[in-house]
Design an enzyme around this catalytic site. Structure first.
Site, PDB file in Angstrom:
ATOM      1  N   ASN A 141      54.175  49.601 -37.292  1.00 47.99           N
ATOM      2  CA  ASN A 141      54.054  50.196 -38.637  1.00 47.99           C
ATOM      3  C   ASN A 141      55.336  50.089 -39.474  1.00 47.99           C
ATOM      4  O   ASN A 141      55.291  50.231 -40.697  1.00 47.99           O
ATOM      5  CB  ASN A 141      53.638  51.671 -38.558  1.00 47.99           C
ATOM      6  CG  ASN A 141      52.178  51.879 -38.195  1.00 47.99           C
ATOM      7  OD1 ASN A 141      51.789  52.910 -37.664  1.00 47.99           O
ATOM      8  ND2 ASN A 141      51.335  50.896 -38.484  1.00 47.99           N
TER       9      ASN A 141
ATOM     10  N   GLY B 251      44.327  54.599 -45.486  1.00 46.38           N
ATOM     11  CA  GLY B 251      44.518  53.708 -46.631  1.00 46.38           C
ATOM     12  C   GLY B 251      43.198  53.460 -47.348  1.00 46.38           C
ATOM     13  O   GLY B 251      43.114  53.543 -48.579  1.00 46.38           O
TER      14      GLY B 251
ATOM     15  N   ARG C  78      47.838  54.662 -51.321  1.00 46.40           N
ATOM     16  CA  ARG C  78      47.741  54.867 -49.866  1.00 46.40           C
ATOM     17  C   ARG C  78      48.388  56.177 -49.394  1.00 46.40           C
ATOM     18  O   ARG C  78      47.832  56.867 -48.529  1.00 46.40           O
ATOM     19  CB  ARG C  78      48.354  53.673 -49.119  1.00 46.40           C
ATOM     20  CG  ARG C  78      47.571  52.374 -49.298  1.00 46.40           C
ATOM     21  CD  ARG C  78      48.269  51.227 -48.572  1.00 46.40           C
ATOM     22  NE  ARG C  78      48.410  51.497 -47.151  1.00 46.40           N
ATOM     23  CZ  ARG C  78      47.447  51.281 -46.265  1.00 46.40           C
ATOM     24  NH1 ARG C  78      46.305  50.754 -46.642  1.00 46.40           N
ATOM     25  NH2 ARG C  78      47.649  51.558 -44.994  1.00 46.40           N
TER      26      ARG C  78
ATOM     27  N   ASP D 129      42.658  56.183 -37.819  1.00 44.01           N
ATOM     28  CA  ASP D 129      42.655  55.013 -38.704  1.00 44.01           C
ATOM     29  C   ASP D 129      41.796  55.276 -39.937  1.00 44.01           C
ATOM     30  O   ASP D 129      40.805  56.002 -39.858  1.00 44.01           O
ATOM     31  CB  ASP D 129      42.119  53.802 -37.926  1.00 44.01           C
ATOM     32  CG  ASP D 129      42.487  52.486 -38.596  1.00 44.01           C
ATOM     33  OD1 ASP D 129      43.325  52.492 -39.525  1.00 44.01           O
ATOM     34  OD2 ASP D 129      41.939  51.446 -38.199  1.00 44.01           O
TER      35      ASP D 129
END
Ligand code: FPP
Length: 244
Positions: free
Chosen positions: A67, A22, A32, A19
């Site tokens: 996603n 972005g 991003r 994670d």
């Protein structure tokens, strides 16, 4: 540090929730997708670290069923990055003894992506040093739902009775059936949740959270996670440390 003593505490299976791509891009005033491109570099480093540390299975949460709800350009970008990475990385994966697998619902992918999935899996099938599993179009609830549906179908067809349903049968029916449960789950990017990742398999996993954004993750970050893991006392619901 104390590396030799900890040899028996190297996790067999490490799973990572990657994670922060972005935010990493945003912090640098980039778009991003740039974060995802840098994320591929971090994948390369994490794999190298896992091989060097003696980890046998590395699972990466690459694309969740949720996603698909991201902007189309971002989704297309990640898929394209996967296809390009397959072409670029396969020779090195083969040379390093990596067996690459994709875990998830393949019906969700375009024909092109499925082509590259087949390609990376077949070309690296002989790898014996480490199994690298990309969780793609994966979510735990989806996996469990699919599994229960398959088992229910077998019952209605008469090849299974409800008494046959055991935790072992369920484990052996999941997408992850060929792999051991993760010993250690790492999440980067500073959030403290599993986000629908390996919920069944994580029953006894050790969890490790780091604020490091995925594109910044490196061998040292990996080693820190392994050191934290080595310091944990895994009891599996028992009172003493198991002898295994
Ligand atoms: C999380 O960062 C990352 C993803 C959703 C995708 C993971 C993809 C890669 C590491 C690159 C692609 C890899 C391959 C092998 C093709 P985020 O976008 O959720 O970050 P944020 O929380 O900062 O927004």
């Amino acid at each position: 540090m104390a590396h030799k003593n900890q040899e028996h505490k190297i996790p067999t299976h490490v799973a990572i929730i990657m994670d922060g791509n972005g935010r990493w891009a945003q912090q640098r005033g980039k778009e991003r997708p740039e974060g995802h491109i840098a994320g591929v570099e971090a994948v390369r480093r994490a794999l190298k670290a896992a091989v060097a540390e003696g980890v046998k299975y590395l699972t990466l949460y690459t694309f969740s069923t949720e996603n698909w709800g991201r902007p189309k350009e971002e989704v297309d970008g990640i898929m394209e990055l996967f296809c390009r990475s397959v072409v670029a990385e396969t020779p090195e994966l083969k040379a390093q003894g990596v067996r690459a697998r994709i875990m998830g619902d393949r019906r969700g992918f375009s024909e092109k992506v499925n082509h590259y999935i087949d390609r990376i899996e077949s070309e690296t099938a002989e790898g014996e040093r480490i199994t690298l599993i990309f969780a793609m179009n994966y979510s735990s609830r989806h996996e469990l739902t699919e599994t229960f549906r398959t088992l229910a179908k077998r019952i209605s067809e008469g090849s299974l009775v409800s008494e046959d349903i055991t935790t072992e049968l369920i484990s052996n029916s999941l997408y992850s059936r060929e792999y051991p449960d993760p010993d250690l789950i790492i999440r980067t990017g500073g959030e403290y949740r599993l986000s629908n990742f390996l919920l069944w398999q994580a029953a006894y996993s050790e969890l490790y959270f780091t604020p490091t954004l995925w594109p910044d993750f490196n061998h040292e970050s990996f080693r820190e996670a392994l050191e934290a893991y080595a310091g944990r006392n895994r009891r599996f619901g028992l009172v003493e440390e198991p002898t295994k």
